[in-house]
Design an enzyme around this catalytic site. Structure first.
Site, mmCIF file in Angstrom:
data_model
loop_
_atom_site.group_PDB
_atom_site.id
_atom_site.type_symbol
_atom_site.label_atom_id
_atom_site.label_comp_id
_atom_site.label_asym_id
_atom_site.label_seq_id
_atom_site.Cartn_x
_atom_site.Cartn_y
_atom_site.Cartn_z
ATOM 1 N N LYS A 9 -44.704 -25.784 17.482
ATOM 2 C CA LYS A 9 -45.020 -26.907 18.358
ATOM 3 C C LYS A 9 -43.981 -27.034 19.487
ATOM 4 C CE LYS A 9 -47.453 -29.285 14.570
ATOM 5 N NZ LYS A 9 -47.461 -30.437 13.630
ATOM 6 N N TYR A 49 -57.163 -30.257 16.574
ATOM 7 C CA TYR A 49 -56.920 -31.296 15.569
ATOM 8 C C TYR A 49 -58.130 -32.216 15.397
ATOM 9 C CZ TYR A 49 -51.939 -30.289 14.735
ATOM 10 O OH TYR A 49 -50.753 -29.724 14.338
ATOM 11 N N ASN A 112 -42.528 -32.481 13.937
ATOM 12 C CA ASN A 112 -42.295 -31.648 12.751
ATOM 13 C C ASN A 112 -42.438 -30.147 12.991
ATOM 14 O OD1 ASN A 112 -45.071 -31.639 12.882
ATOM 15 N ND2 ASN A 112 -45.429 -32.308 10.770
ATOM 16 N N HIS A 115 -47.065 -25.946 12.897
ATOM 17 C CA HIS A 115 -48.380 -26.137 12.268
ATOM 18 C C HIS A 115 -48.727 -24.898 11.451
ATOM 19 C CE1 HIS A 115 -52.748 -26.451 11.764
ATOM 20 N NE2 HIS A 115 -52.804 -25.212 12.211
ATOM 21 N N GLU A 126 -59.433 -21.735 13.210
ATOM 22 C CA GLU A 126 -58.327 -21.873 14.166
ATOM 23 C C GLU A 126 -58.034 -20.546 14.869
ATOM 24 O OE1 GLU A 126 -56.366 -25.536 11.593
ATOM 25 O OE2 GLU A 126 -55.257 -23.645 11.721
HETATM 26 P P1 GTP Z 1 -50.273 -29.400 10.651
HETATM 27 O O1 GTP Z 1 -49.806 -28.093 10.072
HETATM 28 O O2 GTP Z 1 -49.660 -29.690 12.000
HETATM 29 O O3 GTP Z 1 -51.781 -29.509 10.648
HETATM 30 O O4 GTP Z 1 -49.672 -30.517 9.686
HETATM 31 P P2 GTP Z 1 -50.142 -30.861 8.203
HETATM 32 O O5 GTP Z 1 -51.346 -30.048 7.811
HETATM 33 O O6 GTP Z 1 -48.933 -30.752 7.347
HETATM 34 O O7 GTP Z 1 -50.542 -32.396 8.343
HETATM 35 P P3 GTP Z 1 -51.894 -33.025 8.945
HETATM 36 O O8 GTP Z 1 -52.882 -31.944 9.263
HETATM 37 O O9 GTP Z 1 -52.303 -34.119 8.033
HETATM 38 O O10 GTP Z 1 -51.366 -33.684 10.280
HETATM 39 C C1 GTP Z 1 -51.277 -32.936 11.482
HETATM 40 C C2 GTP Z 1 -50.048 -33.361 12.243
HETATM 41 O O11 GTP Z 1 -50.212 -34.687 12.672
HETATM 42 C C3 GTP Z 1 -48.746 -33.385 11.448
HETATM 43 O O12 GTP Z 1 -48.141 -32.131 11.316
HETATM 44 C C4 GTP Z 1 -47.911 -34.296 12.308
HETATM 45 O O13 GTP Z 1 -47.359 -33.598 13.431
HETATM 46 C C5 GTP Z 1 -48.931 -35.281 12.804
HETATM 47 N N1 GTP Z 1 -48.899 -36.485 11.983
HETATM 48 C C6 GTP Z 1 -49.280 -36.627 10.680
HETATM 49 N N2 GTP Z 1 -49.100 -37.886 10.251
HETATM 50 C C7 GTP Z 1 -48.591 -38.549 11.326
HETATM 51 C C8 GTP Z 1 -48.206 -39.901 11.533
HETATM 52 O O14 GTP Z 1 -48.280 -40.731 10.635
HETATM 53 N N3 GTP Z 1 -47.732 -40.215 12.781
HETATM 54 C C9 GTP Z 1 -47.657 -39.313 13.782
HETATM 55 N N4 GTP Z 1 -47.183 -39.691 14.993
HETATM 56 N N5 GTP Z 1 -48.005 -38.030 13.624
HETATM 57 C C10 GTP Z 1 -48.465 -37.661 12.413
HETATM 58 MG MG MG Z 2 -53.007 -29.910 9.038
#
Ligand code: GTP
Ligand code: MG
Length: 149
Positions: A9, A49, A112, A115, A126
């Site tokens: 990211k 997303y 974070n 992805h 994807e």
């Molecule tokens: P990805 O690998 O990025 O898809 O992350 P993930 O699979 O571990 O988590 P998820 O798909 O549920 O969420 C996608 C992304 O949304 C996360 O990696 C975060 O960057 C963001 N995200 C998740 N929860 C929050 C939140 O509560 N607040 C904010 N600002 N961002 C969030």
């Molecule tokens: Mg995810």
């Protein structure tokens, strides 16, 4: 022959973590099958997303992903989807174990760093989205040093 989609990211790019992240996947024994640096448009980030479009943080997430260039990659290997997620660590860095990418490099869920696809099916979707012209067909000569068969 399993494939996963990994994206560093904008914060990971800006903070100079690209080399370390690639190195972790390489040293594990996974093979890099495609890679590009891109600045994506809003509509593309929303598509990537789209499963999260009803979440309250969706707008902030899209802003984050389009805030700078990202490094998009395809990695291959046995169990690479699930193991890739383990290497990355829990979504919220407060819960990510030290030794994982998120555990080692970040603090906030909204910054974070990386992805990784969450299932083989989403990886296929994807990869088709990010690499519509296909990925590189190459075979590592290290294969027999990593796999018994
Ligand atoms: P990805 O690998 O990025 O898809 O992350 P993930 O699979 O571990 O988590 P998820 O798909 O549920 O969420 C996608 C992304 O949304 C996360 O990696 C975060 O960057 C963001 N995200 C998740 N929860 C929050 C939140 O509560 N607040 C904010 N600002 N961002 C969030
Ligand atoms: Mg995810």
């Amino acid at each position: 022959n399993e494939l996963t989609f990994i994206m560093i990211k904008p914060d990971g790019v800006q903070r100079g973590l690209v080399g370390d992240i690639i190195s972790r996947f390489e040293k594990k024994g996974f093979f890099l099958k495609a890679m590009k640096m891109v600045q994506v448009e809003r509509s593309f980030a929303e598509k990537h997303y789209s499963d999260l479009s009803t979440k309250p943080f969706f707008g902030a997430l899209v802003e984050y992903i389009i805030s700078g260039p990202v490094v998009a990659m395809v990695w291959q290997g046995k169990g690479v989807v699930a193991t890739g997620r383990k290497i990355i660590g829990a979504t919220n860095p407060a819960q990510s174990e030290p030794g994982t990418i998120r555990g080692d490099f970040c603090i906030e869920v909204s910054r974070n760093v990386i992805h990784g696809s969450d299932a083989v099916g989403s990886a296929q979707k994807e990869i088709a989205l990010w690499f519509p012209d296909g990925i590189v067909d190459w075979h590592s000569s290290a294969h027999p040093w990593i796999y018994e068969n």
